[in-house]
Scaffold this active site. Structure first.
Site, mmCIF file in Angstrom:
data_model
loop_
_atom_site.group_PDB
_atom_site.id
_atom_site.type_symbol
_atom_site.label_atom_id
_atom_site.label_comp_id
_atom_site.label_asym_id
_atom_site.label_seq_id
_atom_site.Cartn_x
_atom_site.Cartn_y
_atom_site.Cartn_z
ATOM 1 N N GLU A 128 38.034 41.044 40.221
ATOM 2 C CA GLU A 128 37.776 39.601 40.119
ATOM 3 C C GLU A 128 39.054 38.811 40.351
ATOM 4 O OE1 GLU A 128 35.796 38.687 36.437
ATOM 5 O OE2 GLU A 128 33.858 39.394 37.169
ATOM 6 N N GLU A 149 28.717 43.482 39.658
ATOM 7 C CA GLU A 149 28.725 43.194 38.217
ATOM 8 C C GLU A 149 27.853 41.982 37.936
ATOM 9 O OE1 GLU A 149 32.620 43.256 36.297
ATOM 10 O OE2 GLU A 149 32.001 41.580 35.025
#
Length: 284
Positions: A109, A201
């Site tokens: 991320e 995710e």
């Protein structure tokens, strides 16, 4: 399913737990979440490389795809860990690059950095991997915590206009249904028609994996992913206290039970049921 951080919850990724994931949950893929910081890889590269390597073996023995998740989170600039990533992925590629059930997620991320900065990281790391492993798909995190830039007031257009110069890649998108609403959903839907995506995710709770579940919004997302034929992975297969961890606290330390629903929180029951429902993609 994704593991939680392997530095914290290795006891939730045992042989018994993986047996249940493959046979009872009927999963296709496990994401091996290797944090780089926060007590992870940087503290003991040899131990964590061997741990991930062993879990790739175990996933493969059970017929599961394995996503090797380089879980860089803080700092948000992936270049901070570029040298470490080159070392780690080179060894994983040497040990497992022959497999057909492997994917490399090279930046979990990214945040606080531009898309060109993320792209330059990918274009420096991917050739290093390709010198060892020419074919395994590489998954590339997008700007603003893999939101295609939405969480930092951008959108998918920057990736569409300036894609990574590499073959056999996908871009990642993450969502948490209680926090990421119509703007995120719309960006995902548009991007799915332009670039290859993998939702590596997601959760049914807020962006921290906490709070109440929004199964209705999560269901909308999963229906869209089925329509677009995009793969997904849920966060997370552990017994953390947060509502997004599928097992009740203490389950992992007790060694289960892993199968069935008696050890599951509400989010776990919901995602297990969705996972056990076969996809219907047709034959066209």
């Amino acid at each position: 399913m994704s593991t939680h951080g392997l530095q914290w919850y290795p006891q939730c990724a045992t042989g018994g737990a993986l047996d249940a994931l493959a046979r009872d949950w009927k999963a296709d893929v496990v994401r091996l979440s290797l944090y780089v910081q926060e007590g992870g890889y940087e503290t003991d590269p040899r131990r964590f490389t061997d741990l991930v390597s062993g879990l790739i073996d175990q996933a493969s023995e059970r017929g599961l795809y394995a996503v090797v998740d380089w879980h860089m989170l803080t700092p948000g600039d992936p270049h901070y860990n570029l040298a470490r990533a080159k070392t780690f992925f080179t060894e994983i590629a040497r040990r497992h690059g022959h497999r057909e059930n492997l994917l490399y997620e090279i930046a979990n991320e990214p945040s606080g950095v531009s898309w060109p900065r993320i792209k330059s990281y990918a274009e420096q790391l991917i050739p290093v991997i390709r010198r060892v492993d020419a074919e395994t798909p590489v998954l590339i995190g997008t700007r603003a915590w893999s939101s295609l830039g939405v969480s930092e007031s951008s959108d998918e257009s920057e990736v569409v206009a300036d894609p990574v110069n590499a073959a056999n890649i996908m871009y990642t998108f993450h969502f948490y249904a209680a926090s990421h609403r119509e703007e995120y959903y719309a960006a995902l839907s548009r991007a799915a028609n332009r670039i290859p995506l993998f939702v590596t995710e997601f959760g049914t709770q807020n962006y921290a994996g906490e709070g109440a579940d929004d199964f209705a919004m999560a269901g909308r997302y999963l229906d869209l992913l089925a329509e677009k034929k995009i793969s997904w992975i849920n966060w997370n297969y552990s017994d953390d206290h947060r509502s997004g961890a599928v097992f009740k606290q203490g389950t992992c330390d007790r060694g289960g039970p892993w199968a069935g629903t008696s050890s599951l929180k509400e989010a776990g029951k919901w995602i297990r049921s969705r996972m056990r429902t076969p996809d219907d993609f047709g034959t066209s």
